[in-house]
Design a protein around this motif. Sequence first.
Motif, PDB file in Angstrom:
ATOM      1  N   PHE A  27       7.775 -31.004 -35.511  1.00 52.23           N
ATOM      2  CA  PHE A  27       7.374 -30.726 -36.890  1.00 52.23           C
ATOM      3  C   PHE A  27       8.115 -31.624 -37.877  1.00 52.23           C
ATOM      4  CE2 PHE A  27       5.549 -26.638 -35.407  1.00 52.23           C
ATOM      5  CZ  PHE A  27       4.332 -26.726 -36.079  1.00 52.23           C
ATOM      6  N   ALA A  28       9.421 -31.812 -37.661  1.00 47.62           N
ATOM      7  CA  ALA A  28      10.181 -32.676 -38.571  1.00 47.62           C
ATOM      8  C   ALA A  28       9.663 -34.099 -38.528  1.00 47.62           C
ATOM      9  CB  ALA A  28      11.662 -32.635 -38.217  1.00 47.62           C
ATOM     10  N   ALA A  29       9.227 -34.535 -37.341  1.00 46.97           N
ATOM     11  CA  ALA A  29       8.750 -35.909 -37.192  1.00 46.97           C
ATOM     12  C   ALA A  29       7.409 -36.148 -37.873  1.00 46.97           C
ATOM     13  CB  ALA A  29       8.649 -36.278 -35.712  1.00 46.97           C
ATOM     14  N   LEU A  30       6.765 -35.087 -38.392  1.00 48.12           N
ATOM     15  CA  LEU A  30       5.581 -35.295 -39.222  1.00 48.12           C
ATOM     16  C   LEU A  30       5.904 -36.224 -40.397  1.00 48.12           C
ATOM     17  CD1 LEU A  30       3.772 -31.831 -39.513  1.00 48.12           C
ATOM     18  CD2 LEU A  30       2.797 -33.969 -38.647  1.00 48.12           C
ATOM     19  N   GLY A  31       7.166 -36.168 -40.838  1.00 47.39           N
ATOM     20  CA  GLY A  31       7.598 -37.090 -41.881  1.00 47.39           C
ATOM     21  C   GLY A  31       7.452 -38.524 -41.439  1.00 47.39           C
ATOM     22  N   GLY A  32       7.734 -38.802 -40.175  1.00 43.67           N
ATOM     23  CA  GLY A  32       7.550 -40.142 -39.631  1.00 43.67           C
ATOM     24  C   GLY A  32       6.090 -40.551 -39.608  1.00 43.67           C
ATOM     25  N   MET A  33       5.206 -39.596 -39.278  1.00 48.44           N
ATOM     26  CA  MET A  33       3.782 -39.905 -39.270  1.00 48.44           C
ATOM     27  C   MET A  33       3.296 -40.256 -40.676  1.00 48.44           C
ATOM     28  SD  MET A  33       0.506 -37.652 -38.106  1.00 48.44           S
ATOM     29  CE  MET A  33       0.171 -37.118 -39.774  1.00 48.44           C
ATOM     30  N   LEU A  34       3.771 -39.507 -41.678  1.00 48.32           N
ATOM     31  CA  LEU A  34       3.405 -39.797 -43.061  1.00 48.32           C
ATOM     32  C   LEU A  34       3.923 -41.170 -43.480  1.00 48.32           C
ATOM     33  CD1 LEU A  34       4.044 -36.254 -44.514  1.00 48.32           C
ATOM     34  CD2 LEU A  34       1.872 -37.483 -44.654  1.00 48.32           C
ATOM     35  N   TYR A  35       5.161 -41.468 -43.093  1.00 50.43           N
ATOM     36  CA  TYR A  35       5.735 -42.796 -43.367  1.00 50.43           C
ATOM     37  C   TYR A  35       4.857 -43.880 -42.740  1.00 50.43           C
ATOM     38  CZ  TYR A  35       8.935 -46.543 -41.665  1.00 50.43           C
ATOM     39  OH  TYR A  35       9.498 -47.719 -41.290  1.00 50.43           O
ATOM     40  N   GLY A  36       4.498 -43.720 -41.452  1.00 46.27           N
ATOM     41  CA  GLY A  36       3.693 -44.725 -40.766  1.00 46.27           C
ATOM     42  C   GLY A  36       2.317 -44.875 -41.379  1.00 46.27           C
ATOM     43  N   TYR A  37       1.684 -43.753 -41.707  1.00 43.99           N
ATOM     44  CA  TYR A  37       0.328 -43.822 -42.262  1.00 43.99           C
ATOM     45  C   TYR A  37       0.334 -44.420 -43.666  1.00 43.99           C
ATOM     46  CZ  TYR A  37      -4.456 -42.594 -43.400  1.00 43.99           C
ATOM     47  OH  TYR A  37      -5.778 -42.669 -43.757  1.00 43.99           O
ATOM     48  N   ASP A  38       1.226 -43.932 -44.515  1.00 40.95           N
ATOM     49  CA  ASP A  38       1.218 -44.364 -45.917  1.00 40.95           C
ATOM     50  C   ASP A  38       1.641 -45.820 -46.085  1.00 40.95           C
ATOM     51  OD1 ASP A  38       0.320 -41.915 -46.814  1.00 40.95           O
ATOM     52  OD2 ASP A  38       2.320 -41.105 -47.097  1.00 40.95           O
ATOM     53  N   THR A  39       2.472 -46.339 -45.180  1.00 44.59           N
ATOM     54  CA  THR A  39       2.811 -47.763 -45.241  1.00 44.59           C
ATOM     55  C   THR A  39       1.792 -48.607 -44.488  1.00 44.59           C
ATOM     56  OG1 THR A  39       4.302 -47.517 -43.326  1.00 44.59           O
ATOM     57  CG2 THR A  39       5.293 -47.374 -45.525  1.00 44.59           C
ATOM     58  N   GLY A  40       1.201 -48.060 -43.425  1.00 46.76           N
ATOM     59  CA  GLY A  40       0.269 -48.827 -42.602  1.00 46.76           C
ATOM     60  C   GLY A  40      -1.137 -48.916 -43.163  1.00 46.76           C
ATOM     61  N   ILE A  41      -1.564 -47.929 -43.953  1.00 38.70           N
ATOM     62  CA  ILE A  41      -2.951 -47.911 -44.435  1.00 38.70           C
ATOM     63  C   ILE A  41      -3.218 -49.061 -45.415  1.00 38.70           C
ATOM     64  CG2 ILE A  41      -2.528 -46.433 -46.451  1.00 38.70           C
ATOM     65  CD1 ILE A  41      -5.557 -46.299 -44.042  1.00 38.70           C
ATOM     66  N   ILE A  42      -2.154 -49.617 -45.987  1.00 36.85           N
ATOM     67  CA  ILE A  42      -2.347 -50.702 -46.956  1.00 36.85           C
ATOM     68  C   ILE A  42      -2.961 -51.936 -46.298  1.00 36.85           C
ATOM     69  CG2 ILE A  42      -0.067 -51.768 -46.670  1.00 36.85           C
ATOM     70  CD1 ILE A  42      -1.977 -51.222 -49.985  1.00 36.85           C
ATOM     71  N   SER A  43      -2.737 -52.104 -44.989  1.00 35.57           N
ATOM     72  CA  SER A  43      -3.280 -53.277 -44.303  1.00 35.57           C
ATOM     73  C   SER A  43      -4.801 -53.295 -44.373  1.00 35.57           C
ATOM     74  CB  SER A  43      -2.815 -53.295 -42.842  1.00 35.57           C
ATOM     75  OG  SER A  43      -3.310 -54.427 -42.167  1.00 35.57           O
TER      76      SER A  43
END
Length: 494
Positions: A27-43
């Motif tokens: 559950f805590a690592a959901l923060g990592g998923m948000l980090y990955g998605y929000d930085t990666g979607i810009i591509s």
Amino acid sequence: MVISPPEKPTRDEKQSAGRNVAIVALFAALGGMLYGYDTGIISGALPKMSAQWGIDHTRQEIVTAAILAGAVIGALVGGSLSKRLGRRKTIFIIACVFAVGVVACALAVDAWMMTFCRLFLGLAVGACSQIVPTYIAELAPPQRRGAMVTFFNIAIGVGIFLANLVSVVAAAGDSPEASSNWRWMIGIAVFPALVLAAAMLQLPETPRWLIENGTVGKARVVLRWMRPNRTAAVEETLQIWAISQQEDKESRGGWANLTQRWARPALIAGLGIAAFTQLSGLEMMIYYSHTILGTAAGFDAGLVVWSGLGIAAVYLIFTAVGERLVDVVGRRRLMLTLIPGSTVFLFGFGLMFVLTDHPNRYLTLALMLAYMACNAAGLQAVGWLLGSELYPLSIRDRATSLHAVALWGSNLVLTLTALSTIDGLGLGPAFVMYAGFNLLSFVFVYFAVPETKGHSLEDIEQSLRDGTFLPLRGNIASRIGLPDNRITTGAAAD
């Protein structure tokens, strides 16, 4: 008097404790998923924004890097906030910022508003990258800490993969470059942000923060839930309490504690690794993969989109490989084994464009993917982990803030200059230069980063105080070829 032998945990107790640790980490690592998605979607979203708003390369760099500038600020603020409020409450606040930030980005009306909204969103990204690994590390048992903390890295990979999968779906319609469907691409990240916020209302605070703030009884209760039996929970509570007492006077020095000579090797090792995880070029390539492959390398639009998904898939798969190896092979040995591969493959990628203007597309893509695999399983898997376990308790909040600042600061510099560097030097020479950064990271790890596998956070701290932290001691020449240098403490290494 008869002394009873230590209590041995039953199989059910071990399974229950392991399940609880996994629940917290996931559950805590959901923060990592948000980090990955929000930085990666810009591509995938950036070409669409550029077509809609008519922005050039310089403005594209500013829009892309705004989230990283916010991350630097968020990392600085996050440490102080987590020290005052606790890790759990801070992650809850971070989740709320994620939710508000992605909605604001999805509603942006021009490039400048998008820049401001991504700057705000970056506050959550930076604070998350500093707090979540620390939260997991302070709850995980020593023998599983590496695997648990790297759930965060895997979640980043999941987020990046989902971002590229969404880009593939968004590109399926007619005239994808001119469409405005980038808005929903960004906005759907509000849902995992809300899940993370709800989860943090139920998950426990870390025992180390509780003890540092005078609630030893609550810490023991948390450890009893996270450890296989009462004996293990009590012993760890006493160990944390002893270290906390030892540091009570030192912790009053605030930021000045970072200048203490005995803690300096940990800062050098941690901050150096943080910088090299970004200077090695992986995340920059993720942000600009569509631009690099489409504009600079000449891939057609369809191949660009699918190549981006392949890059994200390799990142995810090999981050998971690193997660499986980090507690078996060790942090230091894993990096020393894989960094040479990432250096050679990235050099080969750059060399292809130095030798010819039109290299074989599939060979260049294969070299890029091979580089991604080595970097994701090595430097990327270990970078966040070391930031959560190297720093002593008395400076942990501030040091992990600096760790995240070093990481996001180097990422910001690289992202702000990447397209300009490629335009100025050419694609080939630019990536040969980035390969050189990978080579420098190998030298740094060899001389400055010790092995922490199997050691408790308290063992690592004691090694700093004892002067046994650095990997190469005494006659360096006699130790060449021995990369598995371990921290020497009272506890036996695995």
